[in-house]
Write a protein that holds these residues in place. Structure first.
Motif, mmCIF file in Angstrom:
data_model
loop_
_atom_site.group_PDB
_atom_site.id
_atom_site.type_symbol
_atom_site.label_atom_id
_atom_site.label_comp_id
_atom_site.label_asym_id
_atom_site.label_seq_id
_atom_site.Cartn_x
_atom_site.Cartn_y
_atom_site.Cartn_z
ATOM 1 N N TYR A 1 0.850 -1.191 0.000
ATOM 2 C CA TYR A 1 0.000 0.000 0.000
ATOM 3 C C TYR A 1 0.885 1.240 0.000
ATOM 4 O O TYR A 1 2.062 1.222 0.383
ATOM 5 N N ARG A 2 0.276 2.340 -0.460
ATOM 6 C CA ARG A 2 0.917 3.655 -0.457
ATOM 7 C C ARG A 2 -0.153 4.707 -0.168
ATOM 8 O O ARG A 2 -1.332 4.496 -0.462
ATOM 9 N N ALA A 3 0.314 5.865 0.434
ATOM 10 C CA ALA A 3 -0.588 6.992 0.687
ATOM 11 C C ALA A 3 0.073 8.256 0.184
ATOM 12 O O ALA A 3 1.275 8.476 0.406
ATOM 13 N N ALA B 1 6.115 -1.978 -1.374
ATOM 14 C CA ALA B 1 5.315 -1.164 -2.283
ATOM 15 C C ALA B 1 6.120 -0.833 -3.537
ATOM 16 O O ALA B 1 7.341 -1.083 -3.617
ATOM 17 N N PHE B 2 5.419 -0.266 -4.514
ATOM 18 C CA PHE B 2 6.090 0.175 -5.739
ATOM 19 C C PHE B 2 7.103 1.266 -5.375
ATOM 20 O O PHE B 2 6.917 2.002 -4.398
ATOM 21 N N PRO B 3 8.182 1.417 -6.128
ATOM 22 C CA PRO B 3 9.205 2.430 -5.804
ATOM 23 C C PRO B 3 8.633 3.845 -5.848
ATOM 24 O O PRO B 3 7.584 4.105 -6.446
ATOM 25 N N SER B 4 9.325 4.789 -5.204
ATOM 26 C CA SER B 4 8.845 6.165 -5.068
ATOM 27 C C SER B 4 8.706 6.864 -6.401
ATOM 28 O O SER B 4 7.863 7.753 -6.576
ATOM 29 N N VAL C 1 -3.934 0.661 -2.556
ATOM 30 C CA VAL C 1 -3.743 -0.701 -2.036
ATOM 31 C C VAL C 1 -3.530 -1.611 -3.243
ATOM 32 O O VAL C 1 -4.330 -1.593 -4.189
ATOM 33 N N ALA C 2 -2.462 -2.413 -3.222
ATOM 34 C CA ALA C 2 -2.115 -3.287 -4.353
ATOM 35 C C ALA C 2 -2.069 -4.744 -3.895
ATOM 36 O O ALA C 2 -1.748 -5.042 -2.732
ATOM 37 N N GLU C 3 -2.405 -5.625 -4.845
ATOM 38 C CA GLU C 3 -2.397 -7.065 -4.558
ATOM 39 C C GLU C 3 -1.815 -7.816 -5.763
ATOM 40 O O GLU C 3 -2.161 -7.535 -6.917
#
Length: 455
Positions: free
Chosen positions: A94-96, A109-112, A147-149
């Motif tokens: 997840y990222r916010a 999570a995915f890179p910045s 949110v990633a799955e």
């Protein structure tokens, strides 16, 4: 190949194809349901994450990016207790975002430098793996929660479901095949019993096959066999009766010929020998006529019927032409009422035999010089051919018996074989012709009416 094997080889592939189709639809259904459930879970995770991080994400104070470490390292690899749970945890990230600034992310999570995803669901590929991402944009704020799955998680779950479903079905295929084979064998046992019952009969046993204990599907077959046996029994009985009667009838002229030959051998004068030779010739003629009638009668039941359109007037004229020399020698007069419109649908050869026999009887039993009247009239069914003579006729009470084989109504008749009208009756039955015996308009003799279907 036996019937059991044929049925088995048709039923078993059907079962296998049915199982494959069920597996395909189960795969489609499981994939669809799992996608719906997991997408709903992503939406729920995004809302839970927003509820937990509402205050730090909405505060006006600037905060550095928060990177949440993996629980495997921070909590002593507690998820290793259950490998499947560990894989499930690693498959989620997840990222916010606050505006265009990344405020919070998980360790996996995915890179910045990966840009912010559009609102809603997205399918992306990262490091060769497919991911399902849900991006929740918070109204009246600049906050976005992602949110990633890992989609492999879903594929693995679907694969496990199909494996758990398919393996029992594959194991059941041999069981189903065995049950099917036994069921086919039991279902065909009635046929095998019927075949054994027929095989065990001797050639002379034409008794009916009982069908009370047979399955309903076999009752029509056994009924047809019983009808065939009945026809065969009647045919054999008729053949035996015909053979006995023919042998009896042929014995009489043969005995007469033998006696005449013996008398000829002992004759003394030339005049006596000429008389005996004349008797031998007449006896031979009667025998030849009888043999010809017998052969004709035997062929009637086996001759193939070939229906065609026939002009009745032309057919009768052709048959009369065959009797021309006899009619001329005996001084007969023939009155033929022609009708060129009389077209009938029948078998030409068999109808010619009928007319030939009727004309032969009319000429034979009429006195010299005689007269024969032939008329062709129309009826409701078709056309009626009438042949009338001036002979002794047949009494009304004897007309039914006149069609029986070897039945000579006049005991003094030494020329007839008693087969002429029997042949006519047999042909009439095969061609569907109605035959009637009547008295001519002049009050004596015999009139034969043949009612034939119109073409």
């Amino acid at each position: 190949m036996t019937l059991s094997q044929r049925l088995f080889l048709r039923i078993l592939p059907t079962i296998i194809v049915t199982i494959a189709i069920i597996g395909f639809f189960a795969y489609r259904s499981a994939t669809r349901e799992i996608d719906n459930i997991y997408d709903a879970q992503l939406i729920n995770d995004a809302n839970v994450l927003w509820s937990l991080l509402r205050r730090p994400l909405t505060t006006s104070e600037p905060r550095p990016e928060i990177r949440v470490p993996d629980l495997d390292f921070t909590m002593g690899n507690q998820l290793a207790i259950n490998d499947e749970a560990d894989d499930y945890a690693d498959a989620h990230s997840y990222r916010a975002w606050r505006g265009n600034v990344l405020a919070l992310e998980s360790s996996n999570a995915f890179p910045s430098n990966s840009k912010q995803f559009k609102a809603g669901f997205s399918d992306v590929v990262f490091d060769g793996e497919s991911w399902r991402v849900y991006s929740l944009t918070i109204p009246e704020t600049d906050v976005t929660v992602e949110v990633a799955e890992n989609i492999q998680l879903r594929e693995t779950l679907v694969g496990n479901i199909l494996t758990n479903l398919s393996l029992p079905l594959l194991i059941l295929i041999p069981v189903i095949a065995l049950i099917t084979w036994l069921a086919i064998g039991d279902g065909l046992s009635a046929i095998r019993h019927l075949v054994l019952q027929i095989r065990s009969r001797n050639p002379e046993d034409l008794a009916r096959i009982p069908n009370a204990a047979l399955p309903g599907d076999l009752v029509p077959l056994v009924g047809s066999l019983n009808v065939l046996l009945l026809k065969l029994e009647r045919s054999l009985a008729a053949e035996r009766q015909f053979s006995d009667l023919a042998a009896h009838q042929l014995r009489t002229p043969q005995a007469g010929t033998k006696l005449l030959l013996q008398l000829l051998q002992r004759s003394d004068s030339e005049e006596e020998r000429r008389a005996l030779i004349a008797d031998l010739t007449a006896s031979n003629e009667r025998a030849m006529h009888l043999i010809e009638q017998l052969l004709r009668l035997s062929r009637i039941g086996h001759q193939t019927i070939r229906l065609e359109r026939i002009t009745l007037n032309d057919l009768v004229a052709g048959e009369l032409a065959g009797f021309g020399p006899t009619l001329s020698n005996r001084g007969f007069r023939v009155d033929l009422a022609e009708n060129g419109q009389a077209l009938v649908m029948t078998d030409r050869a068999l109808l010619s035999i009928m007319i030939d026999n009727i004309l032969d009887n009319a000429i034979k039993y009429s006195p010299d010089p005689g007269e024969i009247a032939i008329g062709i009239t129309q009826s409701a069914r078709g056309w009626v051919l009438s042949i009338s003579d001036h002979g002794p006729g047949i009494a009304p009470e004897l007309r039914a018996a006149a069609f029986q084989k070897f039945n000579r109504l006049d005991a003094a008749d030494s020329e007839g074989a008693g087969l002429g009208l029997a042949i006519v009756a047999d042909i009439a039955y095969r061609l569907g012709i109605e035959i009637r015996l009547e008295t001519p308009e002049w009050g004596h003799g015999l009139r034969v009416d043949l009612e034939i279907s119109a073409a």
